[in-house]
Structure formats: C-alpha cells, structure tokens
Design a protein around this motif. Structure first.
Motif, PDB file in Angstrom:
ATOM      1  N   UNK A 108       0.135   5.472  -0.758  1.00 24.55           N
ATOM      2  CA  UNK A 108       0.228   6.348   0.343  1.00 24.55           C
ATOM      3  C   UNK A 108       1.013   7.689   0.143  1.00 24.55           C
ATOM      4  N   UNK A 109       2.316   7.118  -0.633  1.00 20.85           N
ATOM      5  CA  UNK A 109       3.338   8.162  -1.069  1.00 20.85           C
ATOM      6  C   UNK A 109       2.725   8.938  -1.994  1.00 20.85           C
ATOM      7  N   UNK A 110       2.119   8.464  -2.988  1.00 22.06           N
ATOM      8  CA  UNK A 110       1.700   9.264  -4.098  1.00 22.06           C
ATOM      9  C   UNK A 110       0.808  10.193  -3.642  1.00 22.06           C
ATOM     10  N   UNK A 111      -0.037   9.945  -2.650  1.00 18.09           N
ATOM     11  CA  UNK A 111      -1.121  10.856  -2.336  1.00 18.09           C
ATOM     12  C   UNK A 111      -0.583  11.894  -1.180  1.00 18.09           C
ATOM     13  N   UNK A 112       0.207  11.371  -0.336  1.00 18.99           N
ATOM     14  CA  UNK A 112       0.600  12.295   0.721  1.00 18.99           C
ATOM     15  C   UNK A 112       2.240  12.717   0.834  1.00 18.99           C
ATOM     16  N   UNK A 113       3.104  12.158  -0.140  1.00 21.39           N
ATOM     17  CA  UNK A 113       4.440  12.558  -0.152  1.00 21.39           C
ATOM     18  C   UNK A 113       5.068  11.531   0.998  1.00 21.39           C
ATOM     19  N   UNK A 114       6.302  11.659   1.461  1.00 27.33           N
ATOM     20  CA  UNK A 114       6.876  10.735   2.178  1.00 27.33           C
ATOM     21  C   UNK A 114       7.107  11.308   3.788  1.00 27.33           C
ATOM     22  N   UNK A 115       6.828  12.605   3.842  1.00 32.28           N
ATOM     23  CA  UNK A 115       7.335  13.236   5.154  1.00 32.28           C
ATOM     24  C   UNK A 115       6.174  12.758   6.137  1.00 32.28           C
ATOM     25  N   UNK A 116       4.762  12.977   5.764  1.00 29.02           N
ATOM     26  CA  UNK A 116       3.620  12.730   6.489  1.00 29.02           C
ATOM     27  C   UNK A 116       3.618  11.407   6.935  1.00 29.02           C
ATOM     28  N   UNK A 152       6.260  -0.130  10.414  1.00 26.38           N
ATOM     29  CA  UNK A 152       7.429  -0.296  10.049  1.00 26.38           C
ATOM     30  C   UNK A 152       7.576  -0.619   8.619  1.00 26.38           C
ATOM     31  N   UNK A 153       6.574  -1.153   7.997  1.00 27.14           N
ATOM     32  CA  UNK A 153       6.455  -1.204   6.409  1.00 27.14           C
ATOM     33  C   UNK A 153       6.568   0.225   5.839  1.00 27.14           C
ATOM     34  N   UNK A 154       5.655   0.879   6.063  1.00 31.83           N
ATOM     35  CA  UNK A 154       5.495   2.540   5.683  1.00 31.83           C
ATOM     36  C   UNK A 154       6.985   3.206   5.825  1.00 31.83           C
ATOM     37  N   UNK A 155       7.534   2.845   6.890  1.00 35.41           N
ATOM     38  CA  UNK A 155       9.176   3.407   7.538  1.00 35.41           C
ATOM     39  C   UNK A 155      10.094   2.987   6.302  1.00 35.41           C
ATOM     40  N   UNK A 201       8.724   1.695  -7.857  1.00 34.13           N
ATOM     41  CA  UNK A 201       9.981   0.469  -7.616  1.00 34.13           C
ATOM     42  C   UNK A 201      10.313   0.236  -6.083  1.00 34.13           C
ATOM     43  N   UNK A 202      10.331   1.353  -5.422  1.00 31.01           N
ATOM     44  CA  UNK A 202      10.927   1.321  -4.045  1.00 31.01           C
ATOM     45  C   UNK A 202       9.777   0.669  -3.413  1.00 31.01           C
ATOM     46  N   UNK A 203       8.414   1.059  -3.509  1.00 37.01           N
ATOM     47  CA  UNK A 203       7.378   0.198  -2.979  1.00 37.01           C
ATOM     48  C   UNK A 203       7.327  -1.153  -3.428  1.00 37.01           C
ATOM     49  N   UNK A 219       0.812  -1.188  -0.050  1.00 38.27           N
ATOM     50  CA  UNK A 219      -0.083   0.050  -0.015  1.00 38.27           C
ATOM     51  C   UNK A 219       0.883   1.331   0.119  1.00 38.27           C
ATOM     52  N   UNK A 220       2.048   0.973   0.281  1.00 42.10           N
ATOM     53  CA  UNK A 220       2.970   2.383   0.253  1.00 42.10           C
ATOM     54  C   UNK A 220       3.035   3.153  -0.992  1.00 42.10           C
ATOM     55  N   UNK A 221       2.986   2.419  -2.104  1.00 45.17           N
ATOM     56  CA  UNK A 221       3.135   3.342  -3.126  1.00 45.17           C
ATOM     57  C   UNK A 221       1.713   4.392  -3.305  1.00 45.17           C
TER      58      UNK A 221
END
Length: 440
Positions: free
Chosen positions: A84-92, A128-131, A391-393, A80-82
């Motif tokens: 999440x990051x596309x909607x909220x960026x990585x900082x939040x 941890x998975x999100x991190x 790719x990272x996700x 799900x990280x892909x």
C-alpha cells in the motif's frame, strides 16, 4: 553529506525558521492524536466486550469473536501495508484509514447487531493496522529537524498508552450511563477529526513513498516541498545498512511478536481475571459467564487505566532514558525475568490486588521494550529509504500477529493455557537478550 545522510542542514533551509518549527510542532500534534486513537481502538475490546456480551446475550464463542475481530483486521493490514505504501505513499492511506475508522464506528453504533459489529470491528482493525505503519512513516518523512527524531518517537509511543488509559477512564465515567453504543461515539472519533483537518491543510503535499527511483537501486527522500530530492549513495555505507536492515528487522520482528503476545493478551486477560474475581466473590451465586452482575464495573475500570497507562508510561519513560545508555539486551533480560515471574502469580491466585500488581510489572517492562523498539522501527538513519518502508511494515505485521494470538488465547482458552503460553513468550525475550547482538 554525512554518514547519517542528514539532508536538512542546507543554508537555504535553516532549521530555525518559523515555518519549519511550526510544521514540526503541528506534525507532533497530528501523530500524537492518531497514536492516541490507535491506543483507544486496540484497547477498546477489553473495556466494552463484557457489556456487549451482556446486552446482546452473546455466547462464549460470539464474545470471543467480538474481542478478537479488530486484531484480525490489523493483522491482515500489517501484511499488506508494504504494498500500500509503495503504491500510494503514506499520506493517502493515513487519511483514508482515519475517514474509514469514523465511518465504520458509526455503522457499528447504528446497526447494533452482532454480525455488523464484528464486520465493522474487523474493518476498523484494517484501518488501525494501516495507521500503525503509515503514521510512523509520515512522521519520519516529514520531520524537518532530525535532532528531534528520538524525542518525537518517544512522544508518539507514549501517546499510544495515553489512549489505552483514556478509554478506560472514559468507561469509568460514561459506559454504565450511556451504554456501549453511544460510548463508541465519544472514544476515537473526536481524536481522528483534528488530524484529518491538519493533514488536509498543513501537509497537503504527498509523501515520498511512490516517488522512488525504481530500477536503479537509488531512492530519494522528500521531507518538505522546499527541499530538493537527494539521492542516497550506493557505496560501502549503504551495503552496511543493508546488513543492518536484515539484522534489525528480524530481531525486532521476533521480539515484537513475543512481547505483544504476552503484553497484548493483557488487553483482554486483565478484564477476564477481574470478572473471574467478581464471580468468585459472589460465592457461586452467579454461574453464567455473560452475567451482568460480574462484569467489570465502576472503579475497576480505573485498574485498567492504571495498568494500561500508568505502568506502561513509566516503562516507556524508562526505556527512553535507557535507549542510549544501556545495551538493549539487558532490557530484554530484565523484561523476560520480570514478566515470567509476574505470570507465575496467576498460577497461584486470582485476587485482584495480586493480579493488578503482576500486570503492572508486566506492562512496565513491556513499556521499556516497546519504546526502544519504536525508536528502532521508524529510524530512517538506520535504513535505506526503500528498506525503511519494508522493515516497518514487516515489524508491524509481527506486532499485530502477536496481539491477535494473545487475544485469541485469552478469549478461547482457559487462564491456565494463556498463562503458560505467555510464560514461554517471556522466556523468549529472556533468551533473545543473550543470543542477539544489536549494533547501535
């Protein structure tokens, strides 16, 4: 603009300014602490599960659920990280996962029952998975001096195994004195608090994640508030990077799954074999799997620290030194051969000396491959910006699947079955060394 699209060499933003140097140093400290906390959380089940099982009088199945729960959550997060990051960026998401990890740990400490423990460990696994995804992207997007990228990637990769060794050392010093509940309070929480404060104060501006120019095939990079957004050209080099994306991503994902399946299983497998050795040493006087007398204890935690930190760290240093000097396929060939040979030891003996030596070799070659994979996984120079996140996700999801499968095998099957599957995973690395050709 160079082929690697280094946008940080403008005269208006010199790399030698004190502000930029300060930010890179603080960024390094932040990512190191978060990676250490991730290592602590993912290696924690191998340290406390036996004590929890004894204290709460859990069955074999319940103990297995406690051991696997964090990896269930991290696997879900990897897929799900892909989005999440596309909607909220990585900082939040990075900040939220740090806060929620602390909150979940506190709940598991003060509730103290099996259901709450499993639920909170699953939730911590999600964090941890999100991190694991956002921390690397956070570093890639905000690192000002791109010449430091490989060094930063190595340091953060190495700090993960520092966390794995740190939690075993803390167990040696405090677990038998304070019990597993209070032990949880001194493991990852102190490592999450400083990064939270730093991200709030030093890195208050959002990352580039949600600011991509959708619909036109051109993405932008935001690395610092003083640097303008620079569109990446949609030319031949970009088309080549798309081919590189597919090749690198699927190669790294398959390899990561195989490597994490057999090396990740050692998180639980090594403590299980030490317990089995302790049981054999009692000459049959202890027959219960949950018997406290055969749990891993005392100086045996130092074996975990030595294997999870010492062997892996040597492997990561070796992998870093070999990254630009030796083709990756040779590292895979060596890793497959040595891992398969070491797992064969478990078919013959459970003596703690041989088991420790075999696991040290397994973790050493794993350290070589994992360090080189991390250097590839977060390297923004290899990917168009949108593909870097995807790719990272994807690779992170493969890593978590491997970890979950390895832990599941160890917790719910016999050592013979676990060893056999890990041998297959080792041969997969060996085969990949021949069939895959990776461009630098």
């Amino acid at each position: 603009m160079s082929s690697k699209m280094d946008i940080r060499t403008d005269e208006k933003t010199p790399l030698t300014t004190r502000k930029h140097i300060f930010k890179d140093i603080i960024l390094t400290i932040t990512t190191i602490l978060i990676c250490m906390a991730e290592g602590v959380e993912l290696y924690l089940p191998g340290v406390i599960s036996q004590d929890i099982s004894c204290t709460l009088e859990l069955s074999h199945t319940q103990t297995g659920l406690v051991e696997c729960s964090i990896y269930m959550g991290s696997t879900v997060a990897g897929f799900t990280c892909n989005s999440i990051v596309r909607h909220f960026g990585c900082r939040l998401p990075l900040l939220a996962s740090c806060y929620l990890s602390i909150f979940s740990t506190l709940i598991s400490v003060f509730s103290g029952n099996f259901a709450a423990l499993v639920a909170t460990r699953i939730f911590i696994g999600l964090c941890v998975g999100v991190n694991l995804t956002t921390n690397g992207l956070f570093m890639s997007e905000r690192l000002i001096n791109t010449n430091l990228y490989e060094w930063m990637a190595f340091i953060t990769s190495a700090s993960f195994c520092v966390g794995a060794g740190w939690v075993a050392l803390l167990a040696h010093l405090f677990l038998e004195r304070v019990g597993w509940k209070y032990f949880l309070l001194i493991t990852s929480i102190p490592l999450f608090i400083p990064p939270i404060l730093i991200i709030h104060t030093v890195f208050s501006e959002p990352c580039a994640g949600p600011s991509t120019a959708a619909g036109n095939g051109i993405d932008t990079i935001t690395t610092d508030s003083e640097i303008d957004k620079v569109p990446k050209r949609k030319d031949g080099s970009f088309l080549k990077s798309m081919a590189t994306f597919s090749k690198l991503t699927y190669f790294a994902a398959v390899l990561s799954l195989a490597a994490e399946l057999h090396a990740g299983s050692t998180v639980i497998f090594l403590p299980h074999l030490i317990k089995k050795y302790n049981t054999l040493q009692t000459l049959g006087n202890t027959t219960s799997k949950n018997s406290c007398s055969t749990n891993i204890h005392g100086s045996q935690f130092l074996i975990l620290a030595g294997v999870n930190f010492g062997a892996v760290m040597l492997g990561k240093i070796t992998g870093y030194l070999l990254y630009t000097k030796v083709p990756f396929k040779y590292s895979l060939f060596i890793a497959g051969v040595f891992s398969a040979t070491s797992y064969s030891v478990f078919l013959v003996t459970y003596k703690i000396e041989w088991v420790s030596m075999a696991f040290s070799i397994i973790k050493f070659v794993f350290g070589i491959c994992s360090c080189q994979l991390r250097l590839l996984r977060h390297n923004a120079a290899l990917f168009h910006e949108g593909e870097l996140v995807r790719s990272c996700s994807f690779i992170t999801a493969a890593i978590q699947v491997g970890l979950f499968m390895g832990t599941l095998l160890t917790s719910f099957t016999t050592p013979l079955v676990t060893t056999t599957v890990c041998l297959v995973a080792s041969f997969t690395e060996f085969i990949l060394g021949f069939v895959m050709k990776l461009e630098k």
